[in-house]
Design a protein around this motif. Structure first.
Motif, PDB file in Angstrom:
ATOM      1  N   TYR A 280      -2.652 -47.700  -4.543  1.00 42.23           N
ATOM      2  CA  TYR A 280      -3.458 -47.648  -5.773  1.00 42.23           C
ATOM      3  C   TYR A 280      -3.042 -48.744  -6.739  1.00 42.23           C
ATOM      4  N   ILE A 281      -1.764 -49.035  -6.812  1.00 42.54           N
ATOM      5  CA  ILE A 281      -1.289 -50.121  -7.676  1.00 42.54           C
ATOM      6  C   ILE A 281      -1.875 -51.456  -7.201  1.00 42.54           C
ATOM      7  N   ASP A 282      -1.880 -51.647  -5.896  1.00 44.86           N
ATOM      8  CA  ASP A 282      -2.350 -52.916  -5.338  1.00 44.86           C
ATOM      9  C   ASP A 282      -3.816 -53.188  -5.647  1.00 44.86           C
ATOM     10  N   LYS A 283      -4.597 -52.158  -5.906  1.00 45.32           N
ATOM     11  CA  LYS A 283      -6.016 -52.338  -6.237  1.00 45.32           C
ATOM     12  C   LYS A 283      -6.206 -53.169  -7.507  1.00 45.32           C
ATOM     13  N   TYR A 284      -5.194 -53.157  -8.353  1.00 48.36           N
ATOM     14  CA  TYR A 284      -5.349 -53.798  -9.672  1.00 48.36           C
ATOM     15  C   TYR A 284      -4.566 -55.104  -9.793  1.00 48.36           C
ATOM     16  N   LYS A 285      -4.081 -55.608  -8.697  1.00 47.71           N
ATOM     17  CA  LYS A 285      -3.306 -56.843  -8.747  1.00 47.71           C
ATOM     18  C   LYS A 285      -4.153 -57.974  -9.335  1.00 47.71           C
ATOM     19  N   GLY A 286      -3.649 -58.602 -10.389  1.00 47.75           N
ATOM     20  CA  GLY A 286      -4.341 -59.713 -11.035  1.00 47.75           C
ATOM     21  C   GLY A 286      -5.435 -59.307 -11.999  1.00 47.75           C
ATOM     22  N   LYS A 287      -5.705 -58.005 -12.135  1.00 51.41           N
ATOM     23  CA  LYS A 287      -6.831 -57.557 -12.975  1.00 51.41           C
ATOM     24  C   LYS A 287      -6.515 -57.572 -14.469  1.00 51.41           C
ATOM     25  N   LYS A 333       4.641 -62.105 -19.677  1.00 56.81           N
ATOM     26  CA  LYS A 333       3.265 -61.831 -19.246  1.00 56.81           C
ATOM     27  C   LYS A 333       3.221 -61.326 -17.808  1.00 56.81           C
ATOM     28  N   LYS A 334       4.072 -61.890 -16.964  1.00 49.92           N
ATOM     29  CA  LYS A 334       4.132 -61.442 -15.568  1.00 49.92           C
ATOM     30  C   LYS A 334       4.566 -59.977 -15.500  1.00 49.92           C
ATOM     31  N   LEU A 335       5.588 -59.636 -16.273  1.00 52.85           N
ATOM     32  CA  LEU A 335       6.083 -58.259 -16.301  1.00 52.85           C
ATOM     33  C   LEU A 335       5.027 -57.319 -16.874  1.00 52.85           C
ATOM     34  N   PHE A 336       4.424 -57.714 -17.995  1.00 47.71           N
ATOM     35  CA  PHE A 336       3.484 -56.836 -18.672  1.00 47.71           C
ATOM     36  C   PHE A 336       2.228 -56.597 -17.828  1.00 47.71           C
ATOM     37  N   ALA A 337       1.751 -57.616 -17.155  1.00 47.22           N
ATOM     38  CA  ALA A 337       0.580 -57.441 -16.288  1.00 47.22           C
ATOM     39  C   ALA A 337       0.886 -56.417 -15.197  1.00 47.22           C
ATOM     40  N   ARG A 338       2.096 -56.501 -14.640  1.00 50.05           N
ATOM     41  CA  ARG A 338       2.497 -55.532 -13.620  1.00 50.05           C
ATOM     42  C   ARG A 338       2.543 -54.120 -14.185  1.00 50.05           C
ATOM     43  N   MET A 340       0.690 -52.813 -16.485  1.00 47.85           N
ATOM     44  CA  MET A 340      -0.660 -52.280 -16.622  1.00 47.85           C
ATOM     45  C   MET A 340      -1.288 -52.014 -15.252  1.00 47.85           C
ATOM     46  N   GLU A 341      -0.956 -52.814 -14.255  1.00 47.99           N
ATOM     47  CA  GLU A 341      -1.451 -52.571 -12.903  1.00 47.99           C
ATOM     48  C   GLU A 341      -0.980 -51.201 -12.401  1.00 47.99           C
ATOM     49  N   VAL A 342       0.275 -50.888 -12.692  1.00 51.54           N
ATOM     50  CA  VAL A 342       0.827 -49.605 -12.261  1.00 51.54           C
ATOM     51  C   VAL A 342       0.168 -48.458 -13.015  1.00 51.54           C
ATOM     52  N   PHE A 343       0.000 -48.610 -14.327  1.00 56.12           N
ATOM     53  CA  PHE A 343      -0.666 -47.566 -15.107  1.00 56.12           C
ATOM     54  C   PHE A 343      -2.076 -47.317 -14.596  1.00 56.12           C
ATOM     55  N   ALA A 344      -2.805 -48.385 -14.334  1.00 52.36           N
ATOM     56  CA  ALA A 344      -4.182 -48.240 -13.857  1.00 52.36           C
ATOM     57  C   ALA A 344      -4.214 -47.552 -12.494  1.00 52.36           C
ATOM     58  N   GLY A 345      -3.296 -47.937 -11.609  1.00 51.77           N
ATOM     59  CA  GLY A 345      -3.223 -47.277 -10.311  1.00 51.77           C
ATOM     60  C   GLY A 345      -2.897 -45.801 -10.449  1.00 51.77           C
ATOM     61  N   PHE A 346      -2.012 -45.482 -11.365  1.00 56.59           N
ATOM     62  CA  PHE A 346      -1.632 -44.099 -11.645  1.00 56.59           C
ATOM     63  C   PHE A 346      -2.851 -43.298 -12.112  1.00 56.59           C
ATOM     64  N   ALA A 347      -3.638 -43.903 -13.011  1.00 58.86           N
ATOM     65  CA  ALA A 347      -4.814 -43.216 -13.545  1.00 58.86           C
ATOM     66  C   ALA A 347      -5.876 -43.010 -12.475  1.00 58.86           C
ATOM     67  N   GLU A 348      -6.132 -44.032 -11.653  1.00 54.48           N
ATOM     68  CA  GLU A 348      -7.145 -43.873 -10.612  1.00 54.48           C
ATOM     69  C   GLU A 348      -6.709 -42.845  -9.575  1.00 54.48           C
ATOM     70  N   GLN A 406      15.898 -56.813 -19.065  1.00 54.78           N
ATOM     71  CA  GLN A 406      16.449 -55.676 -18.325  1.00 54.78           C
ATOM     72  C   GLN A 406      15.548 -55.269 -17.161  1.00 54.78           C
ATOM     73  N   MET A 407      14.315 -55.764 -17.174  1.00 51.59           N
ATOM     74  CA  MET A 407      13.294 -55.215 -16.279  1.00 51.59           C
ATOM     75  C   MET A 407      12.814 -56.161 -15.195  1.00 51.59           C
ATOM     76  N   MET A 408      13.082 -57.434 -15.345  1.00 52.99           N
ATOM     77  CA  MET A 408      12.475 -58.404 -14.438  1.00 52.99           C
ATOM     78  C   MET A 408      12.811 -58.139 -12.974  1.00 52.99           C
ATOM     79  N   ASN A 409      14.029 -57.672 -12.712  1.00 52.94           N
ATOM     80  CA  ASN A 409      14.393 -57.436 -11.315  1.00 52.94           C
ATOM     81  C   ASN A 409      13.816 -56.132 -10.768  1.00 52.94           C
ATOM     82  N   HIS A 410      13.028 -55.425 -11.606  1.00 49.61           N
ATOM     83  CA  HIS A 410      12.383 -54.186 -11.148  1.00 49.61           C
ATOM     84  C   HIS A 410      10.875 -54.366 -10.932  1.00 49.61           C
ATOM     85  N   ILE A 411      10.364 -55.602 -11.107  1.00 48.91           N
ATOM     86  CA  ILE A 411       8.913 -55.794 -11.065  1.00 48.91           C
ATOM     87  C   ILE A 411       8.306 -55.294  -9.759  1.00 48.91           C
ATOM     88  N   GLU A 412       8.878 -55.670  -8.646  1.00 47.18           N
ATOM     89  CA  GLU A 412       8.274 -55.332  -7.361  1.00 47.18           C
ATOM     90  C   GLU A 412       8.305 -53.835  -7.075  1.00 47.18           C
TER      91      GLU A 412
END
Length: 792
Positions: A280-287, A333-338, A340-348, A406-412
């Protein structure tokens, strides 16, 4: 003659029940059409004359008395999504694909002026009872209850929940998911259980008691019993609770097909932690690479196009406290986009699980006669993650602002089991489009306005339309009773009832232009306050969720005025041009505040996690010592002795079978913050886990021999009672000091929202990777563990 006698007896019985002298003549007439007085619950059982016939063969039994729901009364399903703002779902122009909500909206109605209280527990109690949150003594979340009326956390007996009203009128009732209505000091096996779901009208409960849970490793109760869930890489709590709901309703209808049901389906999603399956997270990659400011513009345009906001609605200005997207670095921006991708996947994913429930109702033939209310958010989207979000939401709840570094190494792995994440405030603002604030800010619609879909094919002819009457969480219960043909009960279980605060919106089902009936509503949360009255709002924003700075006096707050009948988004402040109207609404707010026990206003947040500061109930009271025994698990934080920011000792009497003992002796919380006293390969360890960021581990230098031992751990605080104080930690074996260390910082206010204290094991997530989840039971015997708080 026997048949004639039986018929005459049955008629007499019904008349006797209907004309009972105990029924107050002032009660409204029952609308169910069966002669039963449903204004007093439970409905009084009939009395029978004494039988004089000796032989049962020579007489007939009286007719069986059974309370049934009114004929053709609909089933009721209330779906409540957590922390999802007005501009999130595709059903209201948002960027998250929610096909179940879309489908129900096409076949039903969208309500675009539905309002919540701006926070979890208060909105939920208002939905569940039909009374205002302060009337329920839920002025904030249960964990922040105080000693003042309106905030005690104790729902009065004069406020019976909707579930109890329906149960006593012949409904089967069940609740799945997040409750968050039990006072935290009552969340133990000692009870009382009066304010647990199964003593609040629900026959069945499967879910969690607190405000949030780890979706991969939740702390679940079945009724009042803590249960361990499946340990599998594919496990997710939203899926689990949906399966439980489907199984329950399928069985209930198989056994009693003529009995209507009420399901309260309250997901933990999309409250932090944002946990979602990878697909579900992957559905929003780059969105979301365009950022939150552009997303707001895109969402408003879509909302106007869909007709879920009026033409000409303006986008409110971004508050100065919320940073712009363009001001962020490329790394941020890279971290923040990720995020929101996770939040959107969670919601869907959540909407998909709601769809499974809808499909199940359809398959058993019950969907058409089900009043299905899909409430998309118990408040606006949450800004509790802070300006940059956080990989561990417990940090934010303790007043610690997360940093991107603190978060960059947790992006993936963001959204997976090794994170407990929340997104940045810019996304909360964007998913509340077109409004200007967020969850907790009860003064403005960004905190209090949510989308709602209503679906009932057998009861609503209108399809695919929008309703714009002012509605509120307190209106849900009155609407359900009217739809079911039931009167408001003036007495429940022997207690006179406080009238509903809300009004039914059944009138709006077939008439988009019908005058609204809920014309006045106050709002208040942490000093943020407002009032709606006949198309106008007055708003005073007092505090900001992520800022823990000292606040100005309430008297100095600046009030704003909006004519919301013409200004949907509260974008045009009329306070200076119409001071008379503003004064009128300010005075009305004070009247409503006094009437609903809102005063005194309490703007504290994290300080109120401490029961002694807040003045609420505390089963530990003044105790400075607590003795625990093996097998005691899941002891919630608010029923455990408070050792935070204090010097304390842990003394454990154990017996070992051999020299290679392993497992947990005592622990609190888990992977995202906590502590554990345990053994590994015969050596005693203590691990202090600071929010999953830093570990302080001290250990005995050699294994213990078989036999009895006394283990002592001591923490000596640097500055007693100073939140987050560091301190020295010392380990003793049989009276001899064997190790010591220094803990730089401790968690100041809370360890976890749901993981508690365990003796002899570490359930849910593990405090340390020195042992494994689900495989850390102590191999020896624990006679007792004593936790002592040092004298001040």
């Amino acid at each position: 003659m026997k048949k004639l006698f039986a018929s005459f007896y049955a008629i007499s019985l019904l008349l006797a029940v209907a004309c009972s002298p105990n029924t107050p003549t002032s009660n409204p007439k029952p609308s169910s059409g069966d002669g039963l007085d449903r204004t007093v619950l439970p409905i009084k059982e009939p009395t029978y004359e004494a039988v004089t016939e000796l032989d049962a063969r020579n007489t007939n039994p009286p007719p069986r008395f059974e309370v049934k729901a009114p004929e053709k009364a609909p089933n009721v399903v209330i779906v409540l999504i957590d922390d999802q703002g007005f501009g999130t779902s595709s059903s209201f122009g948002g960027p998250v694909n929610e096909p179940t909500a879309d489908r129900l909206a096409r076949q039903g109605l969208r309500y675009n002026r539905f309002h919540t209280t701006a926070l979890c527990s208060p909105s939920r109690t208002a939905i569940l009872t039909g009374r205002n949150h302060h009337q329920n003594n839920a002025g904030a979340i249960m964990e922040l209850a105080t000693g003042f009326q309106g905030n005690t956390g104790i729902r009065p007996n004069s406020i019976a929940p909707l579930a109890e009203m329906l149960r006593l009128n012949g409904y089967s009732t069940a609740m799945f998911g997040k409750y968050h209505e039990t006072p935290p000091w009552e969340a133990s096996l000692s009870g009382p259980f009066d304010r647990w779901p199964t003593r609040s009208g629900f026959d069945k409960f499967y879910g969690f008691i607190g405000g949030e849970t780890n979706q991969w490793a939740p702390a679940v109760y079945d009724g009042t019993v803590r249960v361990e869930v499946e340990r599998s890489p594919d496990y997710h709590f939203t899926t689990d609770m949906t399966t439980q709901a489907i199984n329950w309703v399928s069985a209930q209808q198989a056994l009693t097909p003529d009995k209507p049901f009420y399901i309260y389906f309250a997901t933990g999603a999309t409250h932090a932690p944002h946990h979602a399956p990878k697909e579900y997270i992957d559905k929003y990659k780059g969105k979301f690479d365009q950022g939150w400011d552009k997303l707001r513009e895109e969402t408003l345009a879509k909302q106007i196009e869909m007709g879920v906001v009026p033409p000409g609605t303006k986008l409110t200005e971004r508050p100065a406290e919320i940073p712009s997207w363009d001001s962020q670095t490329p790394e941020q921006k890279k971290l923040f986009a990720r995020q929101m991708e996770v939040f959107a996947g969670f919601a869907e994913h959540t909407d998909y699980e709601v769809g499974r429930l809808v499909s199940a109702l359809e398959e058993i033939g019950e969907l058409d006669n089900t009043l299905f209310l899909y409430v998309i958010g118990d408040n606006g989207s949450s800004a509790e993650g802070g300006p940059q979000g956080t990989y561990n939401e417990m940090m934010a709840l303790n007043g610690i602002i997360g940093e991107a570094s603190q978060m960059m190494n947790h992006i993936e792995e963001w959204g997976g089991p090794n994170t407990f994440p929340h997104f940045a405030i810019g996304w909360a603002h964007a998913t509340n489009t077109p409004f200007q604030w967020t969850k907790q800010v009860a003064s403005h619609f960004g905190g209090t306005r949510n989308g709602m879909v209503v679906h009932w094919p057998d009861g609503i002819k209108s399809k695919g339309e929008v309703r714009s009457q002012f509605t509120h969480v307190t209106d849900v219960a009155p609407t359900v009773l009217e739809a079911a043909g039931l009167p408001f009960p003036t007495s429940v279980n022997g207690t006179e009832q406080t009238p509903f605060a809300g009004t039914s919106f059944v009138y709006s089902f077939e008439d988009a232009k019908a005058p609204e009936t809920h014309t006045t509503q106050y709002f208040e949360m942490f000093g943020n306050r407002g009032i709606y009255h006949e198309g106008w709002t007055a708003s005073a924003r007092h505090s900001i969720p992520w800022l823990m700075a000292e606040l100005a006096p309430l008297e100095e707050d600046i009030w704003e005025l909006y004519h919301v009948d013409e200004d949907f988004s509260q974008s045009n402040n009329l306070a200076e041009s119409n001071p008379e109207k503003l004064k009128e609404l300010q005075e009305l707010f004070m009247k409503e505040a006094i009437r609903n026990h809102v005063l005194p206003i309490d703007d504290r947040r994290v300080e109120r996690f401490n029961a002694q500061i807040a003045g609420r109930g505390d089963i530990m009271g003044d105790r400075t010592s607590l003795t625990l025994y093996e097998g005691m698990t899941g002891i919630m934080e608010n029923v455990f002795i408070n050792n935070k920011s204090k010097s304390y000792t842990i003394l454990a009497d154990i017996e070992l079978k051999d020299a290679g003992a392993n497992g947990v002796i005592i622990c609190q919380a888990g992977r995202f913050g906590g502590w554990s006293l345990y053994m590994k390969n015969g050596r005693v360890h203590h691990d202090y886990n600071f929010f999953g960021l830093d570990h302080t581990n001290i250990a005995a230098p050699k294994p213990l021999n078989a036999g009895k031992h006394q283990i002592k751990y001591e923490f000596i605080a640097d500055e007693e009672l100073k939140p987050a104080t560091g301190g020295k930690c010392i380990l003793y074996i049989d009276g001899e000091k064997v190790a010591e260390g220094y803990i730089p910082k401790t968690q100041p206010f809370a360890y976890s929202g749901d993981e508690g204290v365990d003796i002899g094991t570490d359930n849910e997530t593990n405090v340390t990777n020195d042992y494994k989840e689900g495989n850390n039971k102590f191999s020896g015997k624990i006679n007792k563990v004593i936790v002592d708080i040092a004298p001040k």
